[in-house]
Design a protein around this motif. Structure first.
Motif, PDB file in Angstrom:
ATOM      1  N   LYS A  44       0.827  -1.218   0.000  1.00 51.90           N
ATOM      2  CA  LYS A  44       0.000   0.000   0.000  1.00 51.90           C
ATOM      3  C   LYS A  44       0.858   1.263   0.000  1.00 51.90           C
ATOM      4  O   LYS A  44       0.501   2.272  -0.611  1.00 51.90           O
ATOM      5  CB  LYS A  44      -0.925  -0.020   1.222  1.00 51.90           C
ATOM      6  N   SER A  45       2.011   1.212   0.643  1.00 54.96           N
ATOM      7  CA  SER A  45       2.877   2.384   0.746  1.00 54.96           C
ATOM      8  C   SER A  45       3.850   2.530  -0.430  1.00 54.96           C
ATOM      9  O   SER A  45       4.643   3.472  -0.457  1.00 54.96           O
ATOM     10  CB  SER A  45       3.673   2.327   2.050  1.00 54.96           C
ATOM     11  N   THR A  47       5.676   3.567  -3.712  1.00 51.59           N
ATOM     12  CA  THR A  47       5.634   4.818  -4.485  1.00 51.59           C
ATOM     13  C   THR A  47       5.019   4.615  -5.862  1.00 51.59           C
ATOM     14  O   THR A  47       4.553   5.570  -6.476  1.00 51.59           O
ATOM     15  CB  THR A  47       7.046   5.413  -4.645  1.00 51.59           C
TER      16      THR A  47
END
Length: 189
Positions: A44-45, A47
């Protein structure tokens, strides 16, 4: 200097990653245009979710993004001799509503998480059997819909996210018909 060479190495890795991402997005478009499906998974994090090309793809008609906590699919790791759950917040982008429905699970918050740092992250590099089964069930259901022509309505919110974990008719939400591979809706038949 070492700083300059590491910056160049990072820039080369980013360029390579963007080329790979562009290739994947082209394959997804080919799949979609041919009436087939794709599944794209990244943390989810990551880039990559902020890349304009990925954001455009996620807004295309029929594409769905769902957030998943992989601990809900029994992802575990070890810390100081103790085994525990690893959350691994993940985002899935797919054009299969059935896959999105099957994998859309969040942590039930009934357990503690071990943070995926250093060597504890290695189990998270592979999908759990439960997660793979959920994807396979979603694809089987997608195929059954195509073969039988039986349509289910799934509630999808305006941000292209499955907002409920069960396929049902909900007159209070936005209804999106699952389309057949030919692109015809139930009403077109």
């Amino acid at each position: 200097s070492d700083v300059c060479s590491s910056d160049l190495a990072l820039a080369d890795k980013m360029k390579e990653a963007r080329m790979h991402l562009a290739f994947c997005l082209n394959v997804y478009r080919m799949q979609t245009q041919a009436g087939r499906y794709f599944i794209h998974e990244h943390p989810k994090s990551a880039t990559s979710w902020k890349e304009p090309s990925v954001q455009r793809m996620s807004q295309e008609e029929g594409v769905i993004k769902v957030n998943v906590d992989i601990c809900a699919f029994c992802l575990k790791t070890e810390d100081k001799g103790k085994v525990g759950y690893a959350k691994k917040a993940t985002t899935i982008m797919t054009n299969s509503p059935y896959v999105a429905w099957r994998v859309h699970r969040k942590c039930n918050k009934l357990h503690k998480h071990i943070h995926l740092l250093n060597s504890k992250a290695s189990p998270a590099q592979q999908f759990t059997k439960q997660f793979c089964r959920a994807i396979a069930k979603g694809m089987i259901e997608q195929r059954e819909q195509w073969v039988t022509g039986v349509y289910t309505f799934l509630r999808i919110d305006p941000d292209h996210c499955v907002s409920d974990a069960s396929p049902r008719w909900d007159v209070s939400g936005t209804e999106v018909a699952v389309m057949s591979l030919s692109g015809k809706s139930k009403e077109d038949s």
